[in-house]
Design an enzyme around this catalytic site. Structure first.
Site, PDB file in Angstrom:
ATOM      1  CB  CYS A   1      -0.996  -0.014   1.165  1.00 26.78           C
ATOM      2  SG  CYS A   1      -0.295   0.222   2.810  1.00 26.78           S
TER       3      CYS A   1
ATOM      4  NE  ARG B   1      -4.709   1.476   1.558  1.00 28.15           N
ATOM      5  CZ  ARG B   1      -4.625   2.227   0.471  1.00 28.15           C
ATOM      6  NH1 ARG B   1      -5.481   2.034  -0.513  1.00 28.15           N
ATOM      7  NH2 ARG B   1      -3.697   3.148   0.357  1.00 28.15           N
TER       8      ARG B   1
ATOM      9  CG  ASP C   1      -5.332   5.377   2.749  1.00 29.18           C
ATOM     10  OD1 ASP C   1      -5.343   4.942   3.927  1.00 29.18           O
ATOM     11  OD2 ASP C   1      -4.434   6.115   2.315  1.00 29.18           O
TER      12      ASP C   1
END
Length: 156
Positions: free
Chosen positions: A8, A14, A124
């Site tokens: 990420c 994440r 996100d």
């Protein structure tokens, strides 16, 4: 598939969630798969995952606290069999970064997930509330379980 890297942006929300969830699933299944995570940017190198990620994961039995953020590096493209981007922006960066002779398969994490997550970017959650971290965990668990089935197929 003997090694998987999740990617990420800063490697604190994440991708460490995916790392922790998938690592527990493969360990519980008795499979020998190297699991790690990294960020496309070095904003948080050495930092633990976001406390909200840690809390959300802990409620479902995953411990992210030992993980530390690191940046994606050229060697990752030969060290890992599968590198999974948490969104399309990460996938574009990974494709540009991949050196000649890379052996890793690059793909979007959610391309391995079942409906309704298949093909979607993992959002996100960093700038939102706790519910965003729960949504990420929901998506990651679904995708990680599908990846586990793929890993089992490789190991027989």
């Amino acid at each position: 598939m003997r090694s998987v890297l999740f990617v990420c942006t800063g490697n604190i929300c994440r991708s460490p969630t995916a790392d922790g969830v998938f690592a527990k699933l493969v360990a519980d299944a008795g499979l020998d798969v190297l699991v790690d995570s990294a960020g496309t940017h070095g904003y948080h190198i050495g930092d633990p995952p976001d406390p909200r990620s840690i809390r959300a994961a802990r409620t479902r039995g995953y411990d992210l606290s030992p993980l530390r953020a690191r940046k994606l590096v050229a060697a990752d493209f030969t060290r890992f069999d599968l590198i999974l981007a948490m969104d399309r922006g990460h996938l574009d960066i990974m494709r540009r970064m991949a050196p000649a002779g890379s052996t890793a398969e690059l793909s979007l994490f959610a391309d391995h997930a079942p409906a309704p997550w298949r093909g979607r970017d993992v959002p996100d959650p960093y700038y939102g509330g706790a519910d965003g971290f729960v949504e990420v965990l929901d998506m990651v668990e679904a995708g990680a379980k599908a990846l586990l089935a793929r890993a089992r197929a490789v190991f027989g």
